[in-house]
Design an enzyme around this catalytic site. Structure first.
Site, short mmCIF file in Angstrom:
data_model
loop_
_atom_site.label_atom_id
_atom_site.label_comp_id
_atom_site.label_asym_id
_atom_site.label_seq_id
_atom_site.Cartn_x
_atom_site.Cartn_y
_atom_site.Cartn_z
N CYS A 111 0.83 -1.21 0.00
CA CYS A 111 0.00 0.00 0.00
C CYS A 111 0.87 1.27 0.00
O CYS A 111 1.51 1.56 -0.99
CB CYS A 111 -0.96 -0.07 1.19
SG CYS A 111 -2.44 0.92 1.01
N HIS A 112 0.90 2.04 1.09
CA HIS A 112 1.80 3.19 1.18
C HIS A 112 3.13 2.81 1.84
O HIS A 112 4.01 3.67 1.99
CB HIS A 112 1.15 4.32 1.98
CG HIS A 112 -0.04 4.96 1.30
ND1 HIS A 112 -1.26 4.36 1.26
CD2 HIS A 112 -0.18 6.12 0.62
CE1 HIS A 112 -2.13 5.14 0.60
NE2 HIS A 112 -1.49 6.20 0.20
#
Lengths: 186, 186
Positions: A111-112
């Site tokens: 994801c991030h």
């Protein structure tokens, strides 16, 4: 070869990690026999982000400054918008990421979470994925960004979002059992 | 020359903007006589982030898809970790940023707001600043990152954090009154 049943996995996170992206790897890897340790840049507990608001917490097992990459078989970096933004500004957290990258052991970010790989300059010339909003940051850091559930390049495992957690965890197990990679120091 | 008293300023934000980084420019520019318009990628209201948690909201005046850069004298991009991460994944928001950059009108981004300038590839070869956690993303996008309260390069105004809001707003006024820059299209 390392069996997942005798593997030591480190998860590095702080407040604002996406809840499922820490819990699913922790629980699934534990179920398969691995010992999972949570490291952070603070002591006590770290508070999750649960999709749209703060969620519950998990206890921290070890401070980032006391982590030795030699004690673990792989590093897992959950996402969330807040968690990696805090970690990438902390030198002790970055040292953990850099040490694992240099060790050749599997490093998995979702994801991030790949922002930490950008910060450690670990993606240059590599294929990788991430949450789509940060793909420009990955490309600018020298990665070839791919829209796939899980991308692995030389032991660097990346995934896009919580919906990719099953193949993400499967790939961590596969790479841990495959062992370490020859990797240039970051 | 445009007087700030007759200027039209657009602020582009969505849920998760840092409260002070929208409100202080809005209120200070309004006090000096400018008309300030809030654009977003949603209708209704947008919810602030107030340092450590969700805060209050402000009404949205116009949807990003209906914005014409020709109707405004400058663009302001507040930060927050969540707001620019959402905006940079939205093509209508990016079109607004790109149109202002191409127009040569002042574009001002604070804290994590410069991520939108990274996404629009507006920082290549330029001096800029940001919240320190994202300086690597700015450098990788071709910026020369500077640790200063406000950095201006060819009408692109950037600041580090809420503590820089006073010089940030002063510089917006100065650049609006100076007028548009010759700027290559993004």
């Amino acid at each position: 070869m390392t069996s997942i049943q005798s593997a030591n996995i480190l998860i590095l996170a702080t407040d604002g990690y996406e809840r499922s992206e820490l819990r699913v790897p922790r629980d699934e890897l534990t179920k398969r026999g691995a010992k999972v340790t949570i490291a952070s840049i603070k002591t006590g507990e770290i508070k999750s982000w649960d999709e749209t608001d703060w969620g519950d917490s998990v206890p921290v097992d070890i401070e980032a400054k006391n982590v030795r990459a030699a004690d673990y078989d792989a590093l897992v970096l959950p996402g969330g918008q807040i968690n990696p933004d805090k970690l990438r500004a902390d030198e002790t957290a970055l040292d953990v990421v850099r040490d694992f990258v240099a060790s050749g052991k599997p490093v998995a970010a979702i994801c991030h979470g790949p922002w930490l790989l950008v910060e450690a300059d670990a993606l240059r010339g590599r294929k990788a994925t991430s949450y789509p909003s940060i793909r420009t940051d990955l490309r600018n850091a020298g990665a070839t960004w791919q829209d796939q559930a899980v991308v692995t390049d030389n032991g660097i495992i990346t995934s896009r979002s919580p919906k990719d957690l099953v193949p993400f965890v499967d790939k961590i197990v596969e790479e841990v059992e495959e062992g370490r990679h020859e990797r240039r120091a970051a």
